[in-house]
Design an enzyme around this catalytic site. Structure first.
Site, PDB file in Angstrom:
ATOM      1  N   GLU B  49      81.123 -36.720  66.009  1.00  0.00           N
ATOM      2  CA  GLU B  49      79.827 -37.402  65.994  1.00  0.00           C
ATOM      3  C   GLU B  49      79.223 -37.293  67.383  1.00  0.00           C
ATOM      4  OE1 GLU B  49      81.069 -40.967  62.833  1.00  0.00           O
ATOM      5  OE2 GLU B  49      80.140 -41.473  64.744  1.00  0.00           O
ATOM      6  N   ASP B  60      74.904 -51.488  69.664  1.00  0.00           N
ATOM      7  CA  ASP B  60      75.992 -50.938  70.460  1.00  0.00           C
ATOM      8  C   ASP B  60      76.465 -51.896  71.537  1.00  0.00           C
ATOM      9  OD1 ASP B  60      76.621 -48.268  69.506  1.00  0.00           O
ATOM     10  OD2 ASP B  60      74.517 -47.845  69.931  1.00  0.00           O
TER      11      ASP B  60
END
Lengths: 409, 266
Positions: B49, B60
């Site tokens: 990824e 995040d």
């Protein structure tokens, strides 16, 4: 793109939460889908619940202290000549700013949902201070996320938050201002949404937060309408409602009852933060023609670069120092119902000096942006024009900045 | 035609182990270094990824934020992300690569242009953190049209009705978020609970490859090896940060951690 009459603006969105088909929405991580849906259903239920409405009205009257006064600024009017200048002194509300409406409603919703923890973001510190007050009042544990830069420049409000028993979580990422505080608050909610309620401090964020906040601050214009009618017997023919716009919660609250009127009769003027005169940075996405982008779960005009990275903003006023703006203001702009302009830091300071010199009023730096526009246009307008400025915050919190910029007072 | 993603899962299954998915941020800490890291770790990872960094990443945690800010500060642009992916695919053409990021970057680039570019540089899949179901339906269809897998996310808060619909509209891979957390959080749910929930998702449709991510480190990876795939992101980003701080070569250090992760699930 068209406004509907007889429907509150907060409800004029499509099934995905977009106003005018492109502003707003709910761009949220999967984890928040359920809590946002729960909150949406709860709010839908509560706003029709007579008992809840009674409770809201009780606290608005007895805790917030509504209605706030509506006064003519005779000295300022005489000094400038031209239009009459009036103020809706929302800063009289408990705590010193309009943020108390949204905070109180969120605390009531949090209670109704059986959650014990409430978190919120703050820029100028007013949203945080009010949420800490409401949390204390209703027995909720409270955490406030605030940019490290804002903690320094808005110390009086931080002191108040701590006194109310709230924990201030300093945010050191990015520009260390409101934008980062909102991001960090959302991250905290992602991790704790099972037992924690989140309050977004303005009419920004995922669709439901725009709605709850707008529904709360709408109290301001309900009062104003009654006050106008009692003062003038009927609504005057030429009214200009001037309000500062950061996220846009006080402006929406100040305007909501008047949106259905013809703009020739009631003009709505939003004043954004133009930043320092010589700086390229600003916090004025509407009046500086920014492109649409997505920030904190909603699409709006947004200060960003061509890649979609969020730009730094700069303003003397922490409460307006935000790169995005409410989707409902984007909608009002595109339908041309409201007009948006900006005032620089210097304009706002000058306006603050002039208003405090002539009147017994102490507007904070945020509404000083609105006063700057009022002062600019009043002399050119006829005497039967009624300019009303929402003086939505008190300058106590700006003590240090004012001392630094204007010298000892 | 079977997608490269499905093939990667099948290969891992044949070896009786979950697929290992790594996440790194494009351009962290430089464009050149991030290509080197990617090529080197792909010797051990089954699927890579690659994050396109945004400066307001609302889902995040600290480690990935640090990597993203570092990459942006070093001047990484979305076209650099595509060129990294292209360069990678040139030398590792059978290794699937997934781009991951926030919707505003795609929106500003233009959806169609972005997806055409994905197709052109042979990106295999796409994860868009803040474009949930059902708002993502049209976008997912556009991906499918270009042979790009749109990867749906499922979390512990996803209701059963919603889960059914999401799985029905998903492509080859589904990403299960292990717990209520941003990326890089400490695993606060027991592996048993996570796997129970995982089975529920898997039982919706056995042909979908379901991976688990969030909170997966060298310590926790072994306990979840029953899954089709496991994603490690923050632990890798942290290794890059640590290497820079210690003035060591991130390529070697990151490769070593990926190697160790792989050994733990063999």
């Amino acid at each position: 793109m068209k406004l509907k009459k007889g429907v509150p603006l907060i409800d004029q969105h499509d099934r995905y939460g977009f106003w005018g088909g492109k502003f707003g929405g709910s761009f949220i991580p999967e984890t928040l889908k359920k809590p946002v849906e729960d909150l949406t259903n709860e709010f839908k239920k509560l706003r029709k619940d007579k008992k809840f409405l009674k409770k809201r009205d009780f606290y608005f009257k007895n805790y917030i202290g509504t209605p706030t006064s509506f006064v003519k600024l005779d000295n300022l009017t005489n000094h400038l000549g031209g239009a009459q200048i009036w103020a809706k002194v929302v800063s009289e509300a408990n705590g010193g700013a309009h943020k108390i409406y949204n905070a109180t409603v969120h605390a009531l919703i949090c209670k109704a949902m059986g959650k014990k923890y409430i978190v919120g973001d703050t820029g100028a510190g007013y949203a945080g201070k009010m949420l800490s007050m409401a949390a204390k009042k209703f027995g909720l544990k409270c955490k406030i996320f605030m940019g490290a830069k804002d903690i320094k420049r808005q110390k009086p409000n931080c002191d108040a938050m701590r006194k109310n028993g709230a924990e201030i979580v300093p945010v050191y990422s990015g520009s260390q201002t409101l934008v980062d505080a909102v991001s960090e608050c959302m991250r905290y909610w992602v991790s704790n949404c099972d037992n924690t309620h989140m309050c977004v401090g303005s009419t920004v964020g995922p669709n439901i937060f725009v709605k709850i906040c707008g529904w709360s601050t709408a109290q301001i214009s309900r009062e104003l309408k009654v006050q106008l009618k009692s003062e003038f017997k009927k609504l005057p023919n030429k009214i200009k409602l001037i309000n500062c716009v950061g996220g846009g919660s006080s402006a929406y609250g100040f305007w909501s009852e008047f949106i259905d009127y013809d703009r020739k009769k009631i003009e709505l003027i939003g004043v954004e933060a133009g930043g320092p005169k010589k700086s390229k940075l600003h916090a004025a996405p509407l009046s500086q023609n920014a492109k649409i982008g997505i920030l904190h779960g909603a699409a709006s005009y947004l200060c960003q670069n061509s890649e979609g990275q969020i730009n730094d903003t700069e303003s003397i006023s922490a409460g307006l120092d935000y790169p995005g703006v409410s989707p409902i203001h984007c909608f009002l702009k595109d339908t041309k119902r409201a007009r948006y302009t900006y005032a620089t830091d210097e304009d706002a300071l000058k306006a603050h000096v002039m208003v405090t010199k002539y009147e017994n009023l102490n507007p904070s730096l945020e509404p000083s942006h609105a006063f700057a526009e009022a002062i600019r246009i009043a002399p050119k307008l006829s005497k039967d024009t009624i300019i009303i400025v929402n003086s939505c915050g008190d300058a106590k919190k700006d003590r240090d900045i004012l001392r630094e910029r204007l010298g000892k007072k | 035609m079977t997608s490269l993603l499905s093939k990667a899962f099948q290969n891992a299954k044949n070896e009786n182990r979950p697929a290992l998915l790594t996440y790194t941020v494009a351009g962290d800490n430089t464009k050149k270094k991030s290509i080197e890291i990617l090529k080197s770790i792909s010797n051990y990872a089954d699927i890579c990824e690659l994050g396109f960094p945004h400066n307001t990443p609302i889902a995040d945690g600290g480690q990935i934020q640090t990597s993203a800010y570092r990459a942006i500060k070093n001047g990484i642009k979305i076209n650099d992300v595509f060129s990294i992916a292209k360069d990678f695919k040139k030398s590792k053409k059978n290794k699937p690569i997934i781009l991951m990021g926030y919707y505003n970057m795609i929106f500003q680039y233009n959806e169609n242009k972005f997806l055409d570019k994905c197709k052109k540089v042979k990106v295999d899949g796409l994860i868009v953190v803040d474009l949930p179901y059902p708002e993502n339906k049209k976008f997912a269809a556009k991906c499918k049209k270009r042979g790009v897998n749109f990867i749906q996310l499922v979390s512990p808060t996803t209701t059963s009705i919603r889960l059914k619909k999401i799985i029905k509209d998903s492509h080859d891979m589904v990403y299960y978020i292990s717990m209520l957390s941003t990326t890089g959080g400490k695993l606060k749910v027991s592996p048993k609970k996570i796997l129970e929930r995982y089975s529920k998702i898997k039982n919706q449709n056995k042909s979908k490859n379901v991976v688990i991510g969030f909170g997966i480190t060298e310590k926790t990876i072994k306990s979840l090896k029953k899954a089709d795939g496991l994603v490690v992101g923050s632990a890798i980003c942290k290794e890059i940060s640590d290497s820079i701080n210690k003035r060591q070569n991130p390529v070697t250090n990151v490769t070593n951690i990926v190697k160790r992760l792989k050994n733990k699930i063999k």
